[in-house]
Design a protein around this motif. Structure first.
Motif, PDB file in Angstrom:
ATOM      1  N   PHE A   1      -9.716 -27.619 -27.629  1.00 31.24           N
ATOM      2  CA  PHE A   1      -9.350 -29.024 -27.709  1.00 31.24           C
ATOM      3  C   PHE A   1     -10.448 -29.909 -27.129  1.00 31.24           C
ATOM      4  CE2 PHE A   1      -7.011 -32.825 -26.193  1.00 31.24           C
ATOM      5  CZ  PHE A   1      -6.630 -33.294 -27.446  1.00 31.24           C
ATOM      6  N   ALA A   2     -11.082 -29.464 -26.049  1.00 23.47           N
ATOM      7  CA  ALA A   2     -12.177 -30.230 -25.457  1.00 23.47           C
ATOM      8  C   ALA A   2     -13.348 -30.338 -26.438  1.00 23.47           C
ATOM      9  CB  ALA A   2     -12.622 -29.590 -24.151  1.00 23.47           C
ATOM     10  N   GLU A   3     -13.634 -29.254 -27.156  1.00 26.04           N
ATOM     11  CA  GLU A   3     -14.696 -29.282 -28.161  1.00 26.04           C
ATOM     12  C   GLU A   3     -14.312 -30.200 -29.324  1.00 26.04           C
ATOM     13  OE1 GLU A   3     -16.496 -24.787 -27.453  1.00 26.04           O
ATOM     14  OE2 GLU A   3     -14.877 -25.095 -28.899  1.00 26.04           O
ATOM     15  N   PHE A   4     -13.024 -30.232 -29.677  1.00 29.45           N
ATOM     16  CA  PHE A   4     -12.538 -31.129 -30.719  1.00 29.45           C
ATOM     17  C   PHE A   4     -12.734 -32.587 -30.309  1.00 29.45           C
ATOM     18  CE2 PHE A   4      -8.967 -33.706 -32.307  1.00 29.45           C
ATOM     19  CZ  PHE A   4      -9.233 -33.644 -33.665  1.00 29.45           C
ATOM     20  N   GLN A   5     -12.425 -32.897 -29.052  1.00 28.89           N
ATOM     21  CA  GLN A   5     -12.605 -34.259 -28.564  1.00 28.89           C
ATOM     22  C   GLN A   5     -14.085 -34.665 -28.589  1.00 28.89           C
ATOM     23  OE1 GLN A   5     -10.562 -33.818 -24.794  1.00 28.89           O
ATOM     24  NE2 GLN A   5      -8.911 -35.139 -25.518  1.00 28.89           N
ATOM     25  N   GLN A   6     -14.959 -33.737 -28.223  1.00 26.95           N
ATOM     26  CA  GLN A   6     -16.400 -34.008 -28.264  1.00 26.95           C
ATOM     27  C   GLN A   6     -16.848 -34.259 -29.706  1.00 26.95           C
ATOM     28  OE1 GLN A   6     -18.474 -34.478 -25.759  1.00 26.95           O
ATOM     29  NE2 GLN A   6     -20.138 -34.878 -27.183  1.00 26.95           N
ATOM     30  N   ALA A   7     -16.324 -33.496 -30.641  1.00 25.94           N
ATOM     31  CA  ALA A   7     -16.673 -33.690 -32.049  1.00 25.94           C
ATOM     32  C   ALA A   7     -16.183 -35.048 -32.538  1.00 25.94           C
ATOM     33  CB  ALA A   7     -16.064 -32.570 -32.889  1.00 25.94           C
ATOM     34  N   MET A   8     -14.999 -35.477 -32.096  1.00 24.33           N
ATOM     35  CA  MET A   8     -14.482 -36.800 -32.483  1.00 24.33           C
ATOM     36  C   MET A   8     -15.384 -37.912 -31.969  1.00 24.33           C
ATOM     37  SD  MET A   8     -11.849 -36.556 -34.399  1.00 24.33           S
ATOM     38  CE  MET A   8     -12.621 -35.148 -35.143  1.00 24.33           C
ATOM     39  N   LYS A   9     -15.934 -37.747 -30.763  1.00 29.15           N
ATOM     40  CA  LYS A   9     -16.852 -38.743 -30.210  1.00 29.15           C
ATOM     41  C   LYS A   9     -18.115 -38.841 -31.051  1.00 29.15           C
ATOM     42  CE  LYS A   9     -15.206 -38.400 -25.483  1.00 29.15           C
ATOM     43  NZ  LYS A   9     -15.466 -37.903 -24.133  1.00 29.15           N
ATOM     44  N   GLU A  10     -18.613 -37.691 -31.534  1.00 36.64           N
ATOM     45  CA  GLU A  10     -19.807 -37.689 -32.381  1.00 36.64           C
ATOM     46  C   GLU A  10     -19.518 -38.320 -33.735  1.00 36.64           C
ATOM     47  OE1 GLU A  10     -21.596 -33.839 -32.720  1.00 36.64           O
ATOM     48  OE2 GLU A  10     -21.428 -33.468 -30.576  1.00 36.64           O
ATOM     49  N   ILE A  11     -18.366 -38.020 -34.294  1.00 33.40           N
ATOM     50  CA  ILE A  11     -18.012 -38.530 -35.620  1.00 33.40           C
ATOM     51  C   ILE A  11     -17.778 -40.029 -35.591  1.00 33.40           C
ATOM     52  CG2 ILE A  11     -16.168 -38.524 -37.337  1.00 33.40           C
ATOM     53  CD1 ILE A  11     -15.953 -35.526 -36.928  1.00 33.40           C
ATOM     54  N   CYS A  12     -17.106 -40.534 -34.554  1.00 35.49           N
ATOM     55  CA  CYS A  12     -16.747 -41.952 -34.523  1.00 35.49           C
ATOM     56  C   CYS A  12     -17.985 -42.846 -34.527  1.00 35.49           C
ATOM     57  CB  CYS A  12     -15.815 -42.259 -33.360  1.00 35.49           C
ATOM     58  SG  CYS A  12     -16.595 -42.198 -31.744  1.00 35.49           S
ATOM     59  N   GLY A  13     -19.055 -42.411 -33.894  1.00 36.31           N
ATOM     60  CA  GLY A  13     -20.279 -43.205 -33.900  1.00 36.31           C
ATOM     61  C   GLY A  13     -20.881 -43.310 -35.290  1.00 36.31           C
ATOM     62  N   LYS A  14     -20.741 -42.268 -36.101  1.00 36.08           N
ATOM     63  CA  LYS A  14     -21.284 -42.272 -37.458  1.00 36.08           C
ATOM     64  C   LYS A  14     -20.364 -43.025 -38.425  1.00 36.08           C
ATOM     65  CE  LYS A  14     -23.547 -37.854 -36.719  1.00 36.08           C
ATOM     66  NZ  LYS A  14     -23.542 -36.433 -37.029  1.00 36.08           N
ATOM     67  N   ARG A  15     -19.061 -42.917 -38.221  1.00 37.92           N
ATOM     68  CA  ARG A  15     -18.091 -43.511 -39.151  1.00 37.92           C
ATOM     69  C   ARG A  15     -17.960 -45.018 -38.950  1.00 37.92           C
ATOM     70  NH1 ARG A  15     -14.671 -45.016 -42.578  1.00 37.92           N
ATOM     71  NH2 ARG A  15     -12.746 -43.951 -43.079  1.00 37.92           N
ATOM     72  N   PHE A  16     -17.924 -45.472 -37.697  1.00 37.23           N
ATOM     73  CA  PHE A  16     -17.771 -46.886 -37.377  1.00 37.23           C
ATOM     74  C   PHE A  16     -19.012 -47.351 -36.617  1.00 37.23           C
ATOM     75  CE2 PHE A  16     -13.521 -45.029 -37.576  1.00 37.23           C
ATOM     76  CZ  PHE A  16     -12.918 -45.851 -38.518  1.00 37.23           C
ATOM     77  N   LYS A  17     -20.073 -47.667 -37.362  1.00 37.71           N
ATOM     78  CA  LYS A  17     -21.366 -47.968 -36.748  1.00 37.71           C
ATOM     79  C   LYS A  17     -21.385 -49.305 -36.026  1.00 37.71           C
ATOM     80  CE  LYS A  17     -23.893 -45.100 -39.908  1.00 37.71           C
ATOM     81  NZ  LYS A  17     -24.646 -44.990 -41.116  1.00 37.71           N
ATOM     82  N   GLY A  18     -20.608 -50.291 -36.465  1.00 38.45           N
ATOM     83  CA  GLY A  18     -20.667 -51.620 -35.875  1.00 38.45           C
ATOM     84  C   GLY A  18     -19.830 -51.780 -34.616  1.00 38.45           C
ATOM     85  N   LYS A  19     -19.030 -50.811 -34.270  1.00 40.57           N
ATOM     86  CA  LYS A  19     -18.126 -50.933 -33.122  1.00 40.57           C
ATOM     87  C   LYS A  19     -18.694 -50.223 -31.900  1.00 40.57           C
ATOM     88  CE  LYS A  19     -13.921 -51.257 -35.847  1.00 40.57           C
ATOM     89  NZ  LYS A  19     -12.547 -50.824 -35.969  1.00 40.57           N
ATOM     90  N   SER A  20     -18.142 -50.584 -30.742  1.00 40.65           N
ATOM     91  CA  SER A  20     -18.539 -49.896 -29.517  1.00 40.65           C
ATOM     92  C   SER A  20     -17.974 -48.473 -29.552  1.00 40.65           C
ATOM     93  CB  SER A  20     -18.003 -50.647 -28.292  1.00 40.65           C
ATOM     94  OG  SER A  20     -16.595 -50.501 -28.218  1.00 40.65           O
TER      95      SER A  20
ATOM     96  N   LEU B   1     -16.577 -34.087 -41.894  1.00 42.50           N
ATOM     97  CA  LEU B   1     -15.732 -33.240 -41.180  1.00 42.50           C
ATOM     98  C   LEU B   1     -16.365 -32.849 -39.856  1.00 42.50           C
ATOM     99  CD1 LEU B   1     -14.441 -33.718 -43.824  1.00 42.50           C
ATOM    100  CD2 LEU B   1     -15.017 -31.389 -44.376  1.00 42.50           C
ATOM    101  N   VAL B   2     -15.829 -31.853 -39.207  1.00 41.32           N
ATOM    102  CA  VAL B   2     -16.242 -31.538 -37.837  1.00 41.32           C
ATOM    103  C   VAL B   2     -17.623 -30.890 -37.833  1.00 41.32           C
ATOM    104  CG1 VAL B   2     -15.647 -30.258 -35.761  1.00 41.32           C
ATOM    105  CG2 VAL B   2     -13.849 -31.198 -37.179  1.00 41.32           C
ATOM    106  N   PRO B   3     -18.562 -31.458 -37.093  1.00 41.85           N
ATOM    107  CA  PRO B   3     -19.890 -30.861 -37.006  1.00 41.85           C
ATOM    108  C   PRO B   3     -19.833 -29.505 -36.306  1.00 41.85           C
ATOM    109  CG  PRO B   3     -19.758 -32.835 -35.623  1.00 41.85           C
ATOM    110  CD  PRO B   3     -18.440 -32.669 -36.307  1.00 41.85           C
ATOM    111  N   SER B   4     -20.788 -28.661 -36.603  1.00 34.46           N
ATOM    112  CA  SER B   4     -20.781 -27.316 -36.018  1.00 34.46           C
ATOM    113  C   SER B   4     -21.370 -27.289 -34.618  1.00 34.46           C
ATOM    114  CB  SER B   4     -21.537 -26.353 -36.919  1.00 34.46           C
ATOM    115  OG  SER B   4     -22.884 -26.775 -37.040  1.00 34.46           O
ATOM    116  N   ARG B   5     -21.942 -28.381 -34.160  1.00 39.14           N
ATOM    117  CA  ARG B   5     -22.578 -28.396 -32.842  1.00 39.14           C
ATOM    118  C   ARG B   5     -21.623 -28.128 -31.678  1.00 39.14           C
ATOM    119  NH1 ARG B   5     -25.504 -33.709 -32.821  1.00 39.14           N
ATOM    120  NH2 ARG B   5     -25.174 -33.780 -35.029  1.00 39.14           N
TER     121      ARG B   5
END
Length: 115
Positions: A16-35, A1-5
């Motif tokens: 919403f800007a903080e939500f978008q930043q959290a999505m950027k952090e999550i996507c790197g962890k969830r889909f490791k093989g993709k850009s 879920l959404v990190p507290s950082r």
């Protein structure tokens, strides 16, 4: 879920800007093989068109006398005026006496019949 950082210290909500930043952090962890861009699009496709879930929310109880107490068709007096025929609440119109500036006395049955 959404990190507290991305959230400010002590804050309970995020912008919403903080939500978008959290999505950027999550996507790197969830889909490791993709850009990063592909991973971000993959995360957005997962949440696209979805609504908030109701898992773990409190359900209305119908046990014992609760059903009888919450049946709006049996309400009387001023409480009855707060609901329409279907049992749906009227909101503010059912809780306040709204001013009628029609020129007729309140409760007059022939309102609007004079030519």
């Amino acid at each position: 879920l959404v990190p507290s950082r991305p959230r400010a210290k002590g804050a309970r909500t995020i912008t919403f800007a903080e939500f978008q930043q959290a999505m950027k952090e999550i996507c790197g962890k969830r889909f490791k093989g993709k850009s990063p861009e592909e991973a971000l699009q993959a995360v957005y496709s997962l949440i696209e068109g979805k609504e908030p879930g109701s898992v773990g929310t409190t359900k209305a109880t119908k046990a014992g006398g609760v059903e009888r107490l919450t049946d709006t068709s049996k309400y009387t007096g001023s409480h009855k005026e707060r609901f329409d025929e279907s049992g749906k609440g009227k909101g503010l119109a059912g809780r306040q006496e709204l001013t009628d500036n029609s020129g007729y006395v309140g409760g007059y049955k022939g309102a609007g019949t004079y030519d």
